[in-house]
Design an enzyme around this catalytic site. Structure first.
Site, short mmCIF file in Angstrom:
data_model
loop_
_atom_site.label_atom_id
_atom_site.label_comp_id
_atom_site.label_asym_id
_atom_site.label_seq_id
_atom_site.Cartn_x
_atom_site.Cartn_y
_atom_site.Cartn_z
N ARG A 301 0.65 -1.33 -0.04
CA ARG A 301 -0.04 0.08 0.28
C ARG A 301 0.84 1.33 0.04
O ARG A 301 0.32 2.41 0.23
CB ARG A 301 -1.13 -0.07 1.15
CG ARG A 301 -1.95 -1.36 1.00
CD ARG A 301 -3.15 -1.22 2.19
NE ARG A 301 -3.87 -2.52 1.71
CZ ARG A 301 -3.70 -3.71 2.32
NH1 ARG A 301 -2.45 -3.68 2.96
NH2 ARG A 301 -4.33 -4.53 2.16
N THR A 345 2.13 -5.60 4.31
CA THR A 345 1.28 -5.04 3.07
C THR A 345 1.21 -3.70 3.23
O THR A 345 0.42 -2.94 2.42
CB THR A 345 -0.03 -5.97 2.99
OG1 THR A 345 -0.75 -5.78 4.20
CG2 THR A 345 0.25 -7.26 2.61
N GLY A 361 -1.10 -11.21 8.61
CA GLY A 361 -1.23 -12.42 8.65
C GLY A 361 -1.81 -13.02 9.78
O GLY A 361 -1.89 -14.10 10.41
N ASN A 429 -8.23 -9.36 13.13
CA ASN A 429 -9.03 -10.09 13.84
C ASN A 429 -8.18 -11.25 14.68
O ASN A 429 -6.88 -11.34 14.47
CB ASN A 429 -9.55 -11.03 12.64
CG ASN A 429 -8.68 -11.74 12.06
OD1 ASN A 429 -8.29 -10.96 10.85
ND2 ASN A 429 -8.66 -13.10 11.94
N ASP A 472 -14.60 -12.21 11.56
CA ASP A 472 -13.23 -11.62 10.99
C ASP A 472 -13.60 -9.75 10.92
O ASP A 472 -13.37 -9.56 9.97
CB ASP A 472 -13.32 -11.95 9.53
CG ASP A 472 -12.01 -11.93 9.04
OD1 ASP A 472 -11.03 -11.48 9.54
OD2 ASP A 472 -11.89 -12.06 7.81
#
Length: 709
Positions: A301, A345, A361, A429, A472
């Site tokens: 990103r 990310t 992850g 999560n 989630d």
């Protein structure tokens, strides 16, 4: 039916049944095998129909038939199903050593007299560079070889379709592909950005200095040259095509000193791009392992910058410091091991002299954290673990030793308040994400917003949005920092629309809950209590037989950023209405590469609907909404292809969805401008000035587009 129509139908039949009606010389290894099933033939029929409609003008019927019959179909199935541009779709199958040998012969006899023996240049420009002046995707090079370049010495070269693709395959072998950088033809980039410059980010119109544009996470620019009155006159100024194997970008560029620093859709590549022309100044390329623990797709990103250094969080878990002048590596340090389930990310965040990073992850049972590294040396300064271990505050919210694979990823960039010296970062999560039986308790600090001391990383306060999450509901959304009146009293607040379907207002000095309301339809909670804790509906929990719950598995909003207009005190949210069937696995087990979801399914019950909603910042009351409209006939929607938002001082909200970029009147919600870009649209637009003129910059598919008046 016209003669053209009969010819088209005949071609479609020939493609499906494998009977060649056009005299092309095809090697047997590229012909359609007998016994094709309908699935492998149907997309070719659809592609031929698109050609009949005139929607593929860049390829003749013989060229299209050749490509459809080739092994793999040149990747054209992706064009049919997702309607990316041909430049971003076509994949050349002529990559064997035999093809390269033939391509070298073609180049030597027909191209080398002008471009040099090794494509190093001569009477014509070199071709052994990462970037070419007129575009560098395989399909662009194919068209240049076929048609030439008007008003230049590059004329069409006589060769067959197959020879052109063999030539392109050979040219790829001459271009840099190993880890390192390539300098462009422009002058070196000169950047020297101070900590004070970052604190003042958003005040200079020619800059975009952080992931959110400024430390406060607002995604707002006061630029007002582009307005509701003239936005329809926006024109494309330039396009930069990326040579990427991936088909979407989630990167937010950094803009400083007339240079755009961005990661490509391939998450291991950083480009320095001239903001005036889209030309490459330099490029850093990094090799990545083939197999990494990514739950969805390979993404990055963006980067951060301080002084003359660009910082990249690489997908396999390293923080890399890159010289902003030429793309060379200054240092790199390992943040986390991909073998332990980690990836990176998110874009880093520079705070004072430190570089802050999070990790991804959550679906692999990682031990989440936020960490700070010295910007000069790469040495770790502090680390805050989002899963408290034995003896640490919050450890008692985990039972059965489930904390050891607790999750709590930190994969989206946070915000920073220089006055309070607090960093605000969202967490994801718990693991397993859709099975809570194996981890009784609230599971701190998952699905939280944590406020950390910028110098030490110590926890100042936290707020948990979804205790004991079974849906989630990552709380990684970028927090918005604002100073607004609440019930007539000025307050320093954090504003966030959460994936669980509720919008929250918190006091950012201490985390006190001030307000919270649903911003999408939800049926998993009766509401929020006096301290902001959700009141679950018992029958809404996950089960082995499956239950339908709103919002769906993608949430009421996901990682795509909201925007905040401080003059109107409105928060603009890229929201999703939908429902999913949540199914709980009785015994969650580790899967490939350690995948640990705890569910056999999380299927969509109904199609998701995208909507931009404007909310009153203080109360969450809806002011207006703009639903994403259907695509024109023949255009297929891109699944989950929607972006974050940008608010401007010109009373506009910019965003992208389904391959389109659009502008909305921020007062009324009325759409005023829309352009189809052709590729997937995940990354939010940004805005800055070049030579005093306002630019709107947006990614789509494998390209970056700059618009202006």
């Amino acid at each position: 039916m016209s003669r053209k129509g009969f010819v088209g139908v005949a071609i479609i039949v020939s493609v499906v049944i494998g009977v060649p009606l056009i005299g092309l010389s095809l090697q047997s290894r590229y012909s359609i095998p007998n016994g094709w099933n309908w699935a492998s033939a149907s997309w070719r029929v659809d592609l031929s129909v698109l050609k009949l409609r005139g929607e593929i003008p860049d390829l003749s019927w013989p060229e299209l038939l050749f490509m459809m019959r080739a092994q793999g179909g040149f990747g054209l199935e992706g064009f049919v199903k997702q309607r990316f541009t041909l430049e971003g779709t076509v994949a050349n199958p002529y990559t064997t050593s035999e093809d390269h040998h033939k391509g070298a012969q073609i180049f030597g006899s027909r191209c080398a007299p002008c471009h040099g023996g090794n494509a190093t240049g001569g009477h014509a420009p070199p071709l052994n560079r990462v970037r070419l002046n007129h575009g560098d995707s395989d399909f662009t090079i194919y068209k240049i070889a076929r048609d030439g370049i008007p008003q230049t010495g590059m004329f069409a070269v006589a060769m067959s379709v197959q020879e052109r693709w063999q030539l392109i395959g050979f040219l790829r072998t001459l271009r840099p592909g190993s880890e390192g950088n390539e300098a462009g033809e422009l002058d070196p980039t000169n950047v020297n950005l101070s900590s004070e410059d970052l604190i003042a980010a958003g005040r200079r119109p020619d800059q975009w200095l952080t992931y959110s544009g400024s430390y406060d996470g607002r995604r707002y620019t006061p630029l007002a040259e582009i307005t509701p009155a003239n936005v329809s006159r926006l024109q494309l100024l330039w396009t930069r095509q990326f040579d990427s194997a991936e088909s979407m970008s989630e990167s937010t560029p950094i803009v400083v000193g007339g240079v755009i620093f961005t990661t490509e859709p391939t998450p291991s590549v950083v480009d320095a791009i001239d903001a005036r022309t889209g030309s490459i100044r330099w490029q850093y390329r990094r090799n990545l392992p083939e197999r990494l623990p990514v739950c969805c797709y390979r993404a990055n990103r963006g980067v951060a910058i301080l002084g003359n250094t660009v910082f990249l969080g690489s997908l396999e878990g390293n923080l890399v410091a890159i010289n902003a002048s030429n793309g060379s590596v200054l240092w790199q340090t390992e943040v986390a091991k991909s073998s332990d389930g980690y990836t990176m990310t998110g874009a880093p965040l520079v705070v004072k002299k430190s570089v802050l990073v999070g990790v991804a992850g959550g679906e692999y049972g990682i031990f989440g954290f936020v960490a700070a590294y010295d910007a000069q040396t790469g040495k770790q300064q502090w680390r805050f673990n989002t899963i408290p271990g034995p003896g640490e505050f919050g450890h008692n919210t985990w039972k059965n030793d489930a904390w050891k694979s607790g999750g709590g990823p930190t994969w989206i960039t946070g915000s920073y308040d220089p006055l309070l010296d607090l960093v605000y970062w969202g967490t994801g999560n718990p693991a397993p994400g859709l099975q809570g039986d194996v981890r009784p308790g609230d599971n701190l600090f998952t699905d939280c917003l944590v406020a950390l001391n910028a110098d030490s990383g110590k926890l100042a306060w936290y707020f948990q949005f979804t205790p004991h999450d079974e849906y989630d509901r990552d709380a990684t959304q970028t927090p918005i920092l604002a100073d607004i009146p609440i019930n007539g009293v000025p307050r320093r607040v954090v504003l966030t629309a959460n994936r669980n379907g509720f919008y929250y207002v918190l006091d950012r000095t201490n985390g006190q809950f001030l307000a919270g309301v649903p911003f999408v339809q939800q049926d998993w909670a009766k509401g929020l209590n006096a301290v902001g804790r959700p009141i679950p509906i018992a029958e809404a929990g996950t089960s082995a037989s499956g239950r339908v719950v709103r919002p769906g598995v993608g949430g009421g909003t996901n990682w795509q950023n909201p925007a905040f207009d401080p003059t109107k005190r409105l928060v603009f949210v890229p929201a999703t209405e939908g429902a999913s069937v949540f199914v709980k696995s009785p015994e969650p087990r580790r899967g490939e590469l350690g995948f640990y979801s705890g569910s056999e399914a999380g299927d969509y019950k109904e199609p998701e609907q995208r909507v931009v909603r404007a909310l009153d910042a203080a109360t969450g009351a809806k002011k207006w909404e703009r639903w994403e409209r259907s695509l024109p006939a023949g255009k297929k929607s891109l699944a989950n292809g929607y972006s974050g938002l940008l608010a401007t001082g010109g009373s506009l909200v910019f965003g992208a969805a389904g391959g389109f970029v659009f502008a909305i009147d921020s007062e009324t919600g009325r759409e005023l401008w829309r352009v189809f870009l052709g590729g997937n649209t995940y990354a939010a637009p940004i805005s800055f000035t070049v030579d005093g003129k306002q630019i709107i910059l947006v990614s789509s598919g494998r390209a970056l587009f700059a618009f202006g008046l």
